[in-house]
Scaffold this motif. Structure first.
Motif, mmCIF file in Angstrom:
data_model
loop_
_atom_site.group_PDB
_atom_site.id
_atom_site.type_symbol
_atom_site.label_atom_id
_atom_site.label_comp_id
_atom_site.label_asym_id
_atom_site.label_seq_id
_atom_site.Cartn_x
_atom_site.Cartn_y
_atom_site.Cartn_z
ATOM 1 N N MET A 233 5.454 -14.076 1.485
ATOM 2 C CA MET A 233 6.488 -13.181 1.595
ATOM 3 C C MET A 233 6.174 -11.826 0.649
ATOM 4 S SD MET A 233 9.626 -15.783 1.506
ATOM 5 C CE MET A 233 8.632 -16.983 0.536
ATOM 6 N N GLN A 234 4.907 -11.691 0.575
ATOM 7 C CA GLN A 234 4.593 -10.628 -0.403
ATOM 8 C C GLN A 234 3.822 -9.331 0.489
ATOM 9 O OE1 GLN A 234 4.171 -9.882 -3.878
ATOM 10 N NE2 GLN A 234 5.747 -11.353 -4.095
ATOM 11 N N LEU A 235 4.108 -9.412 1.730
ATOM 12 C CA LEU A 235 3.394 -8.457 2.618
ATOM 13 C C LEU A 235 4.408 -7.304 2.972
ATOM 14 C CD1 LEU A 235 1.012 -7.328 4.584
ATOM 15 C CD2 LEU A 235 1.963 -8.660 6.215
ATOM 16 N N ALA A 236 4.123 -6.246 2.569
ATOM 17 C CA ALA A 236 5.054 -5.228 2.458
ATOM 18 C C ALA A 236 4.952 -4.531 3.994
ATOM 19 C CB ALA A 236 5.175 -3.936 1.528
ATOM 20 N N SER A 237 6.200 -4.231 4.586
ATOM 21 C CA SER A 237 6.066 -3.640 6.072
ATOM 22 C C SER A 237 5.944 -2.099 5.887
ATOM 23 C CB SER A 237 7.261 -4.108 6.852
ATOM 24 O OG SER A 237 8.579 -3.941 6.147
#
Ligand SMILES: Cc1ncc(COP(=O)(O)O)c(C=O)c1O
Length: 344
Positions: A233-237
Motif C-alpha cells: 500500500m505504498q504505491l502513490a497514484s
C-alpha cells in the motif's frame, strides 16, 4: 506562550518553501499516475546523478514503508535481521518489518547506537541449522537513533562481514542527509561506495512533506519490489507529488543545506547546554540530535512550554532534535528556558 517551533522532532518541522514551490509547480494539468510521468523520470534521474546510474529507486510515502518493504526484498520468512536494540525498525514501527518480512529481528546491544562487527558476529549463529532463523540482513541506521554517525570504515567493515557471510547491509537513512553532511561526503560516497546494498532515503525530516525512497544499489535485488510496494500500500497514484519533493531537495543541493543547517543548530544547542553543570550530554552530537540527562523533576516543567520526547525514563535522558528551520534564536530561547528550570 508556547513557542511555535519545538525541539521534539525533525518531523515536527514544516515543509521547506522550496519543496512546496516544486509541489505547486507540478500541479499543472494531468499527468499519468503511479510514476509513469515526466516528473518522476526527472526525480529518478536526480537519484542516479547522486547515487550512480545503475541504481533502482522506488518512491514511497514514509520511512516505515521504505524500511519494511526494502527488507522484504532481501529476505524470506525464515531469515533474521540483525539490528541495534534502539533501531527504529525494532522499536518504533509497530512490527511492520516483522509483518511484511515474516522475519525475526535480532536486536543487539550497542554503545552510542552503532552496531559493530563484534556485536553482529555474536548474533550470527545457527547457520544451516533447520531449527534456527538464518541471519540474512544487517540493518544499520545512519545517522543513528541517538544522533551518532557511523564512520565510513565502520560501515565498510559491516558490509564486508555481511557479504562474506551471505548477508546484505541495509541502511535506514531517515537522516542519511544529516550523516553525509556531518561526514562531508556526497551521497554515493556515504552509501553504495561503502557497501550498503539497500537504503531507505528519507526526505521527510530533511524538509520534505512526506516521501521516502528505497534505493537498490544492485538492480537485481529490486526485481520484485514494485509488487511488494503495491501489496504494501505504498504505491502513490499521484506519484508526481512525491517525486517533486525529491526533485526540490536535489535541486541546488537543498538536501545538503538543510542537513548542514540542522546539524549546526544541534552543535550550537549542545555547546550552550554544556555550560550548565546539571545537564549531561550523553551521546556525541554528530548529526541533528542532542541527548541530555537532566534532573527528572525538570522534565514535566520543560514540557509545559516545549513538547519533546523522553528517550530513557530510567536514566532521565531526553531527546532534543534540530530541523532545517531551527533558528539561532530558537536555540537561544530554548536554552534560556532550560537554564531557568535546570538551575546551574
Ligand atoms: C530512524 C528512523 N527511521 C525511520 C523513520 C521513519 O518513520 P515514518 O514512518 O514515521 O516516516 C524515523 C522517523 O521517526 C526514524 O527516526
Amino acid at each position: 506562550m508556547r513557542p511555535s517551533r519545538s525541539f521534539a522532532s525533525d518531523n515536527n518541522a514544516g515543509v521547506h518553501p522550496g519543496v512546496l514551490k516544486f509541489i505547486a509547480a507540478v500541479n499543472q494539468g494531468h499527468a499519468v499516475g503511479y510514476g509513469d510521468d515526466a516528473y518522476t523520470d526527472r526525480a529518478v534521474r536526480q537519484f542516479k546523478r547522486h547515487f550512480g546510474k545503475d541504481i533502482e529507486v522506488f518512491f514511497v510515502f514514509n520511512g516505515t514503508g521504505a524500511n519494511a518493504l526494502g527488507l522484504r526484498a532481501l529476505t524470506n520468512s525464515y531469515h533474521a535481521i540483525i539490528c541495534a536494540q534502539a533501531a527504529h525498525i525494532y522499536v518504533d514501527e509497530c512490527g511492520a518489518p516483522e509483518k511484511f518480512t515474516g522475519c525475526k529481528l535480532l536486536p543487539v546491544r550497542t554503545e552510542n547506537g552503532k552496531l559493530t562487527v563484534e556485536a553482529v558476529r555474536a548474533a550470527y549463529h545457527g547457520i544451516g541449522d533447520q531449527h534456527h532463523v538464518q541471519p540474512r540482513v544487517i540493518s544499520i541506521t545512519q545517522a543513528s537513533e541517538v544522533g551518532t554517525v557511523y564512520r565510513p570504515e565502520e560501515i565498510r567493515s559491516l558490509a564486508q562481514f555481511a557479504h562474506q557471510h551471505g548477508m546484505f547491509l541495509h541502511a535506514d537513512g531517515a537522516r542519511i542527509a544529516n550523516a553525509a553532511a556531518s561526514l562531508k561526503q556526497n551521497l554515493r560516497a556515504a552509501t553504495s561506495d561503502l557497501g550498503i546494498d539497500v537504503l531507505s532515503f528519507g526526505a521527510t525530516k530533511n524538509g520534505g512533506l512526506g516521501a521516502d525512497a528505497v534505493v537498490f544499489f544492485d538492480a537485481r535485488l529490486a526485481a520484485d519490489f514494485r509488487f511488494y510496494r503495491k501489496q504494501g500500500m505504498q504505491l502513490a497514484s499521484k506519484m508526481r507529488f512525491l517525486s517533486a519533493q525529491f526533485a526540490a531537495l536535489f535541486e541546488g543541493d537543498l538536501w545538503l543545506r538543510n542537513a548542514q543547517h540542522a546539524n549546526r543548530m544541534a552543535r550550537l544547542l549542545e555547546g550552550k547546554l554544556r555550560r550548565n553543570p546539571n545537564i549531561k550530554i550523553v551521546y556525541p552530537v554528530e548529526a541533528n540530535g542532542v541527548f541530555a540527562q537532566i534532573p527528572a523533576s525538570a522534565i514535566a516543567k520543560l514540557q509545559k512550554r516545549y513538547f519533546f520526547y523522553l528517550w530513557d525514563d530510567e536514566q532521565s535522558v531526553v531527546r532534543w532534535m534540530c530541523s532545517w528551520d531551527t533558528s539561532e534564536q530558537d536555540v537561544e530561547q530554548f536554552v534560556n528556558f532550560v537554564n531557568q528550570i535546570v538551575r546551574a
